[in-house]
Design an enzyme around this catalytic site. Sequence first.
Site, PDB file in Angstrom:
ATOM      1  CB  CYS A   4      36.315 -78.619  -3.806  1.00  0.00           C
ATOM      2  SG  CYS A   4      36.008 -79.352  -2.179  1.00  0.00           S
ATOM      3  CB  CYS A   7      37.554 -82.222  -4.668  1.00  0.00           C
ATOM      4  SG  CYS A   7      35.768 -82.443  -4.543  1.00  0.00           S
ATOM      5  N   GLY A  92      28.467 -72.109  10.501  1.00  0.00           N
ATOM      6  CA  GLY A  92      29.899 -72.181  10.782  1.00  0.00           C
ATOM      7  C   GLY A  92      30.707 -72.955   9.767  1.00  0.00           C
ATOM      8  CB  THR A  94      35.157 -72.391   6.855  1.00  0.00           C
ATOM      9  OG1 THR A  94      35.823 -73.548   7.354  1.00  0.00           O
ATOM     10  CG2 THR A  94      34.697 -71.529   8.027  1.00  0.00           C
ATOM     11  CG  HIS A  99      34.124 -81.189   6.742  1.00  0.00           C
ATOM     12  ND1 HIS A  99      33.716 -80.248   5.816  1.00  0.00           N
ATOM     13  CD2 HIS A  99      34.385 -80.510   7.877  1.00  0.00           C
ATOM     14  CE1 HIS A  99      33.759 -79.053   6.368  1.00  0.00           C
ATOM     15  NE2 HIS A  99      34.159 -79.176   7.623  1.00  0.00           N
TER      16      HIS A  99
HETATM   17  P1  AMP Z   1      34.298 -76.214   8.832  1.00  0.00           P
HETATM   18  O1  AMP Z   1      34.429 -74.848   9.458  1.00  0.00           O
HETATM   19  O2  AMP Z   1      33.504 -77.175   9.637  1.00  0.00           O
HETATM   20  O3  AMP Z   1      33.878 -76.114   7.382  1.00  0.00           O
HETATM   21  O4  AMP Z   1      35.777 -76.820   8.917  1.00  0.00           O
HETATM   22  C1  AMP Z   1      36.732 -76.758   7.926  1.00  0.00           C
HETATM   23  C2  AMP Z   1      38.000 -77.300   8.530  1.00  0.00           C
HETATM   24  O5  AMP Z   1      38.858 -77.687   7.476  1.00  0.00           O
HETATM   25  C3  AMP Z   1      38.776 -76.306   9.397  1.00  0.00           C
HETATM   26  O6  AMP Z   1      38.867 -76.815  10.731  1.00  0.00           O
HETATM   27  C4  AMP Z   1      40.148 -76.228   8.721  1.00  0.00           C
HETATM   28  O7  AMP Z   1      41.206 -76.175   9.643  1.00  0.00           O
HETATM   29  C5  AMP Z   1      40.176 -77.501   7.910  1.00  0.00           C
HETATM   30  N1  AMP Z   1      40.993 -77.442   6.706  1.00  0.00           N
HETATM   31  C6  AMP Z   1      40.952 -76.509   5.736  1.00  0.00           C
HETATM   32  N2  AMP Z   1      41.847 -76.799   4.770  1.00  0.00           N
HETATM   33  C7  AMP Z   1      42.439 -77.962   5.138  1.00  0.00           C
HETATM   34  C8  AMP Z   1      43.435 -78.796   4.560  1.00  0.00           C
HETATM   35  N3  AMP Z   1      44.023 -78.462   3.392  1.00  0.00           N
HETATM   36  N4  AMP Z   1      43.808 -79.926   5.198  1.00  0.00           N
HETATM   37  C9  AMP Z   1      43.229 -80.242   6.380  1.00  0.00           C
HETATM   38  N5  AMP Z   1      42.271 -79.514   6.983  1.00  0.00           N
HETATM   39  C10 AMP Z   1      41.875 -78.391   6.377  1.00  0.00           C
HETATM   40 ZN    ZN Z   2      34.870 -81.152  -2.883  1.00  0.00          ZN
END
Ligand code: AMP
Ligand code: ZN
Length: 136
Positions: A4, A7, A92, A94, A99
């Site tokens: 993850c 994580c 939505g 991802t 978070h």
């Molecule tokens: P969600 O679609 O709400 O699950 O949002 C996931 C968010 O995580 C997206 O806006 C990505 O740009 C962000 N994200 C993914 N990987 C990273 C990372 N390594 N560091 C910071 N943000 C991330």
């Molecule tokens: Zn995690």
Amino acid sequence: MAECIFCKIVARNVPATIVWEDERSIAFMDIGSVNPGHALVAAKPHVENIFELDQPLAAAVFQTTARIARALKQAFAPQGVTLYQANGSAAGQTVFHFHIHVVPRYEGDGMNLAWPIKTPPRSAIEEAAARIRAVL
Ligand code: AMP
Ligand code: ZN
């Protein structure tokens, strides 16, 4: 959870721009920022979604979210702040580690969530409320 990405951020195993952390929550910058200051507040333990949050974790994450929103208001003086939080890919999500997005907002910044209002009759609203009350 070894695979993850959030994580790994909590464990400092991948680079991230962390702005706040406490015992149960962490806030860091979203690498896919919609606007400058776009931050994510995550639970520290690996919980996939809102259904796995216990009360202390929910409290900690939302306290940090409010703290970050206040900081963004002070630092960027945005016209508004949107909280966005997705559970499940249909919603939505991802990254499957709980978070909340905290996004500074400006008129015409292009961030849109389609919101197809259906204005159901009062009876349908009452019926939906009854279904919720029955399981609370
Ligand atoms: P969600 O679609 O709400 O699950 O949002 C996931 C968010 O995580 C997206 O806006 C990505 O740009 C962000 N994200 C993914 N990987 C990273 C990372 N390594 N560091 C910071 N943000 C991330
Ligand atoms: Zn995690």
